[in-house]
Design an enzyme around this catalytic site. Structure first.
Site, mmCIF file in Angstrom:
data_model
loop_
_atom_site.group_PDB
_atom_site.id
_atom_site.type_symbol
_atom_site.label_atom_id
_atom_site.label_comp_id
_atom_site.label_asym_id
_atom_site.label_seq_id
_atom_site.Cartn_x
_atom_site.Cartn_y
_atom_site.Cartn_z
ATOM 1 N N CYS A 1 -0.519 -5.528 7.446
ATOM 2 C CA CYS A 1 -1.757 -4.748 7.533
ATOM 3 C C CYS A 1 -2.234 -4.505 8.965
ATOM 4 C CB CYS A 1 -2.846 -5.433 6.732
ATOM 5 S SG CYS A 1 -2.454 -5.490 4.989
HETATM 6 N N1 LIG Z 1 -0.300 -7.833 1.574
HETATM 7 C C1 LIG Z 1 -1.574 -7.690 1.820
HETATM 8 O O1 LIG Z 1 -2.262 -8.660 2.155
HETATM 9 C C2 LIG Z 1 -2.260 -6.348 1.715
HETATM 10 C C3 LIG Z 1 -3.661 -6.297 1.758
HETATM 11 C C4 LIG Z 1 -4.296 -5.081 1.647
HETATM 12 C C5 LIG Z 1 -3.538 -3.919 1.540
HETATM 13 N N2 LIG Z 1 -2.180 -3.981 1.510
HETATM 14 C C6 LIG Z 1 -1.435 -2.735 1.356
HETATM 15 O O2 LIG Z 1 -0.948 -2.679 0.021
HETATM 16 C C7 LIG Z 1 0.331 -2.029 0.000
HETATM 17 C C8 LIG Z 1 1.364 -2.935 -0.651
HETATM 18 O O3 LIG Z 1 1.500 -4.090 0.159
HETATM 19 P P1 LIG Z 1 2.168 -5.420 -0.378
HETATM 20 O O4 LIG Z 1 1.877 -6.459 0.628
HETATM 21 O O5 LIG Z 1 1.811 -5.663 -1.792
HETATM 22 O O6 LIG Z 1 3.715 -5.015 -0.286
HETATM 23 P P2 LIG Z 1 4.943 -5.795 -0.953
HETATM 24 O O7 LIG Z 1 6.121 -5.439 -0.151
HETATM 25 O O8 LIG Z 1 4.574 -7.225 -1.155
HETATM 26 O O9 LIG Z 1 5.047 -5.146 -2.400
HETATM 27 C C9 LIG Z 1 5.401 -3.830 -2.616
HETATM 28 C C10 LIG Z 1 6.277 -3.771 -3.847
HETATM 29 O O10 LIG Z 1 6.549 -2.386 -4.115
HETATM 30 C C11 LIG Z 1 7.880 -2.306 -4.576
HETATM 31 N N3 LIG Z 1 8.310 -0.904 -4.447
HETATM 32 C C12 LIG Z 1 8.719 -0.229 -3.363
HETATM 33 N N4 LIG Z 1 8.978 1.048 -3.676
HETATM 34 C C13 LIG Z 1 8.714 1.187 -4.992
HETATM 35 C C14 LIG Z 1 8.789 2.270 -5.898
HETATM 36 N N5 LIG Z 1 9.166 3.464 -5.502
HETATM 37 N N6 LIG Z 1 8.465 2.039 -7.167
HETATM 38 C C15 LIG Z 1 8.082 0.808 -7.581
HETATM 39 N N7 LIG Z 1 7.981 -0.251 -6.780
HETATM 40 C C16 LIG Z 1 8.291 -0.067 -5.499
HETATM 41 C C17 LIG Z 1 8.636 -3.297 -3.737
HETATM 42 O O11 LIG Z 1 9.853 -3.658 -4.342
HETATM 43 C C18 LIG Z 1 7.635 -4.446 -3.677
HETATM 44 O O12 LIG Z 1 7.811 -5.355 -4.744
HETATM 45 C C19 LIG Z 1 0.632 -1.650 1.443
HETATM 46 O O13 LIG Z 1 0.168 -0.356 1.666
HETATM 47 C C20 LIG Z 1 -0.212 -2.631 2.235
HETATM 48 O O14 LIG Z 1 -0.546 -2.131 3.502
HETATM 49 C C21 LIG Z 1 -1.521 -5.177 1.581
#
Ligand SMILES: NC(=O)c1ccc[n+]([C@@H]2O[C@H](COP(=O)([O-])OP(=O)(O)OC[C@H]3O[C@@H](n4cnc5c(N)ncnc54)[C@H](O)[C@@H]3O)[C@@H](O)[C@H]2O)c1
Length: 453
Positions: free
Chosen positions: A284
């Site tokens: 992030c």
């Molecule tokens: N991790 C955090 O603390 C956090 C906090 C706030 C916002 N975010 C935002 O949330 C979003 C997701 O982050 P995250 O940390 O959960 O990522 P992550 O990598 O943990 O999870 C994302 C998931 O999406 C899957 N994926 C990718 N392409 C896909 C598709 N086409 N169809 C289905 N699944 C698919 C991946 O395999 C993975 O399991 C990002 O934009 C991030 O910036 C994350």
């Protein structure tokens, strides 16, 4: 086809959709079962709402289907029980999106090697939703992104079938605020913001999201919600950069920045404490500001605060390298013979997330500089790849392990480390997190970042 849609349209009522949300008689779909998506899916499933979790990662789906869990913050027993009771159905079959009334998109938004936004995961997921889009579906984008993504990129893909937004289907952006490792604030008790493309989009998004969070704050558009999330993360990045810069100054003038920040934190208004460290990481704070600076350039605007903050924060692993090299120079060792142990590879305390970790950058720099004997200990991260080398975590942290090293660097202040023992048995401890603060005694072997020690 258009006729068909019209026919179905007459049967669909937005008010009834709202009612079915409030009655929990909806099916929820969550695309992307990572740090953000899985907790959301589990929260709905916990309420007895039929929830389908979609991911392209077969391994994750297999783990969930076989009763396992891979997100530390979620109760594994709970995940196993909602899966066993079929409230949560993990799948890679995207055709099942047609079964869902409310669909969350929680996929990654990384940057390219040039630090430009990569929204290809959002586009892919939106196309999957568009393939089976039907009347009465609400799509909520959660992935952090630049203002305009929802309306300029996601909306046109969904509208291709001829369904009308705000009437036939609904679209909103609602940024995620989850903070992995935070034991106080979690999905259920953290208020969130939601901005729909139309008023009904906002109303439905607030109602659907309101089932699993304490409060949903409606805003006037997806653009506001997208920008709001970026402001949150830029605010952190800029403030961390400020203390990181002051920490370097404090090292020169021999003042302890940690004591300074704590003293300033006693002011009951107008000040919020931020602490220095070896740099920022994760998915992030490091990435998101770049999304805005990229977008700003299209408007001939330079986001100077973002650039400066990134510059300072990204220089911190290099600063830690200089601290380590100064210690090497002080001891009867050389870079090629020095034995360095990094304590913590995760990007922050008590998580298993390695993404863009400053500790990993420090390890890279050490190896690049010719330190052959760089090892680490992180109970959450068994192996890491540094350049073309695979490093394995030390199995345990004992007095004997610590005595084997010339320099021990605390890169991540996991709460499971025994800091008394670390200080007692290490020759030199470079503490980049003020983790040894509570250790009693003179701590002459501790070099604290930002203290001039
Ligand atoms: N991790 C955090 O603390 C956090 C906090 C706030 C916002 N975010 C935002 O949330 C979003 C997701 O982050 P995250 O940390 O959960 O990522 P992550 O990598 O943990 O999870 C994302 C998931 O999406 C899957 N994926 C990718 N392409 C896909 C598709 N086409 N169809 C289905 N699944 C698919 C991946 O395999 C993975 O399991 C990002 O934009 C991030 O910036 C994350």
């Amino acid at each position: 086809m258009a006729k068909n849609i019209k026919k179905q349209s007459q049967k669909f009522s937005t008010e009834q959709f709202l009612e079915s949300i409030n009655n929990h008689t909806i099916t929820v779909g969550v695309i992307g079962l990572g740090y953000v998506g899985l907790p959301i899916a589990v929260e709905y499933a916990k309420l007895g709402i039929s929830t389908i979790g979609f991911d392209i990662d077969n391994k994750k789906i297999d783990i969930l289907q076989s009763g396992g869990n891979y997100i530390m913050d979620i109760d594994s027993t709970l995940v196993a029980s909602v899966v066993a009771e079929k409230y949560l159905q993990p799948t890679t079959e995207f055709s099942r999106l047609a079964e869902c009334d409310v669909i969350y998109i929680c996929v990654p938004t990384p940057f390219t090697p040039n630090k430009d936004p990569d929204i290809s995961y959002i586009i892919q997921s939106t196309e999957a939703v568009a393939d089976s889009l039907r009347l009465g579906q609400l799509i909520i984008l959660k992935s952090t992104t630049f203002p305009g993504t929802t309306t300029k990129y996601v909306q046109p893909i969904l509208e291709k079938k001829g369904l009308i937004i705000g009437k036939d289907f609904f679209l909103a952006f609602s940024p995620e605020r989850i903070d992995p490792g935070n034991t106080t604030w979690h999905t259920g008790n953290t208020p969130i913001v939601a901005g729909g493309v139309t008023k009904w989009c906002t109303t439905l998004a607030c109602a659907a999201h309101g089932l699993i969070v304490s409060k949903v704050i409606p805003v006037s558009s997806p653009n506001v919600a997208e920008m709001e999330k970026l402001l949150e993360n830029i605010f952190r990045s800029v403030n961390i950069a400020l203390v990181n810069e002051l920490a370097q100054l404090c090292d020169r003038i021999g003042v302890n920045i940690w004591e300074v920040v704590e003293a300033a934190g006693t002011k009951p208004f107008g000040f919020m404490p931020f602490f220095p460290g070896p740099g920022i990481g994760g998915h992030c704070i490091l990435i998101d500001p770049y999304y805005l600076s990229w977008m700003a350039r299209e408007y001939d605007f330079e986001t100077n605060f973002i650039t400066l903050a990134a510059e300072v924060n990204e220089s911190m692993p290099f600063y830690v390298r200089s601290m380590i090299e100064r210690e090497v120079a002080r001891q009867p060792i050389t870079l090629s013979t020095a034995k360095v142990l990094l304590l913590g590879m995760a990007f922050k305390r008590d998580v298993d997330d390695l993404r863009h970790s400053p500790a990993l950058k420090v390890a890279e720099l050490m190896i690049q500089d010719g330190i052959k004997n760089v090892k680490y200990f992180d109970p959450y991260i068994p192996t890491v790849q540094v350049h073309d080398k695979i490093l394995k975590s030390e199995k345990s942290l004992t007095a004997e392990t610590l005595k084997n090293y010339d320099i021990v660097v605390i890169t991540t202040d996991h709460s499971c480390y025994d800091y008394e023992m670390i200080v007692k048995h290490s020759k030199v401890v470079i503490d980049t997190r003020n983790a040894c603060k509570k250790v009693k005694g003179t701590k002459k072997n501790v070099v604290l970042l930002g203290s001039g020690s």
